[in-house]
Design an enzyme around this catalytic site. Sequence first.
Site, mmCIF file in Angstrom:
data_model
loop_
_atom_site.group_PDB
_atom_site.id
_atom_site.type_symbol
_atom_site.label_atom_id
_atom_site.label_comp_id
_atom_site.label_asym_id
_atom_site.label_seq_id
_atom_site.Cartn_x
_atom_site.Cartn_y
_atom_site.Cartn_z
ATOM 1 N N CYS A 115 0.841 -1.196 0.000
ATOM 2 C CA CYS A 115 0.000 0.000 0.000
ATOM 3 C C CYS A 115 0.878 1.249 0.000
ATOM 4 O O CYS A 115 0.703 2.148 -0.811
ATOM 5 C CB CYS A 115 -0.932 -0.022 1.210
ATOM 6 S SG CYS A 115 -2.134 1.314 1.227
ATOM 7 N N CYS A 116 1.862 1.289 0.907
ATOM 8 C CA CYS A 116 2.772 2.438 0.944
ATOM 9 C C CYS A 116 3.532 2.575 -0.368
ATOM 10 O O CYS A 116 3.742 3.677 -0.873
ATOM 11 C CB CYS A 116 3.776 2.290 2.085
ATOM 12 S SG CYS A 116 3.162 2.814 3.690
ATOM 13 N N CYS A 197 -1.228 8.307 7.633
ATOM 14 C CA CYS A 197 -2.598 7.969 7.225
ATOM 15 C C CYS A 197 -3.380 7.447 8.440
ATOM 16 O O CYS A 197 -2.820 6.745 9.287
ATOM 17 C CB CYS A 197 -2.561 6.887 6.160
ATOM 18 S SG CYS A 197 -1.642 7.325 4.681
ATOM 19 N N CYS A 200 -3.217 3.785 9.746
ATOM 20 C CA CYS A 200 -1.911 3.299 10.207
ATOM 21 C C CYS A 200 -1.292 4.218 11.257
ATOM 22 O O CYS A 200 -0.076 4.177 11.492
ATOM 23 C CB CYS A 200 -0.963 3.168 9.020
ATOM 24 S SG CYS A 200 -1.607 2.101 7.720
ATOM 25 N N CYS A 223 7.587 4.211 5.688
ATOM 26 C CA CYS A 223 6.738 3.987 4.518
ATOM 27 C C CYS A 223 7.556 3.795 3.249
ATOM 28 O O CYS A 223 7.015 3.363 2.233
ATOM 29 C CB CYS A 223 5.786 5.164 4.337
ATOM 30 S SG CYS A 223 6.623 6.735 4.121
HETATM 31 S S1 SF4 Z 1 0.433 4.573 5.749
HETATM 32 FE FE1 SF4 Z 1 -1.119 2.926 5.647
HETATM 33 S S2 SF4 Z 1 -2.823 3.728 4.428
HETATM 34 FE FE2 SF4 Z 1 -1.049 5.115 4.130
HETATM 35 S S3 SF4 Z 1 -0.096 4.389 2.264
HETATM 36 FE FE3 SF4 Z 1 0.955 3.329 3.961
HETATM 37 S S4 SF4 Z 1 -0.191 1.398 4.345
HETATM 38 FE FE4 SF4 Z 1 -1.439 2.724 2.992
#
Ligand code: SF4
Length: 227
Positions: A115-116, A197, A200, A223
């Site tokens: 995701c990151c 975010c 998280c 991240c």
């Molecule tokens: S912090 Fe969490 S929601 Fe944001 S990009 Fe990374 S995994 Fe995705």
Amino acid sequence: MALATTWEIPEFTDAELADLNADFERMPAHKIVQWAVDAFAPHLCLTASMTDAVLIDLATRVDPAIEVVFIDTGYHFPETLETVEQVRRRYGLNLRMMTVPTHDEELWKVDPGNCCSAVKVGQLDRALANKAAWMSGLRRDEAEVRATAPIVVRDLRGLVKVNPIATWTDQDVADYIAEHDVPVNPLLDQGYPSIGCWPCTKPVADGEDPRSGRWAGQNKTECGLHL
Ligand code: SF4
């Protein structure tokens, strides 16, 4: 007839960057920003997390038109987006919002690493296309894994990355904010010393590691933006 002048983006060897890094250890942050602007603008940007606007305040004093990049992951707290607007208005920012294409909304639940990579790092890569250098507000004081962060370094893309306030302590940041009335994210006063975010990021208790609220309970501390 006046001759047209040409300007080429300067290139630095790794040894030259190491020498600069040593010099910058003893230099105030605004002079480091000035060096980056002189060397690279307009092929330079600043990335902001909108935890506070300290680096933005420093950088816009040197170059009011500097490009400020904010990655809108689609998962920010409302307070963070309000801070973006507040900072944009206060400084008249040349703000570049990087918005994320539609993606699997549950990815952060099952695979935060990917995701990151997709959401944050992918958008940073896009923002840095055609840039020669970028600046961030990363500080050594923020986390153990950042304790040896250089002030200037070549990143994995081959670009020059500058961290003008790498040596600043939390107290240095607090003093600058108070002295210059710098906007801060209201979540800072609600137990969120490190803000990312919402899925998280959790609040942390007094005395706990300020970064322990990020990806809490997972084997993840960064991240990937600052690799
Ligand atoms: S912090 Fe969490 S929601 Fe944001 S990009 Fe990374 S995994 Fe995705």
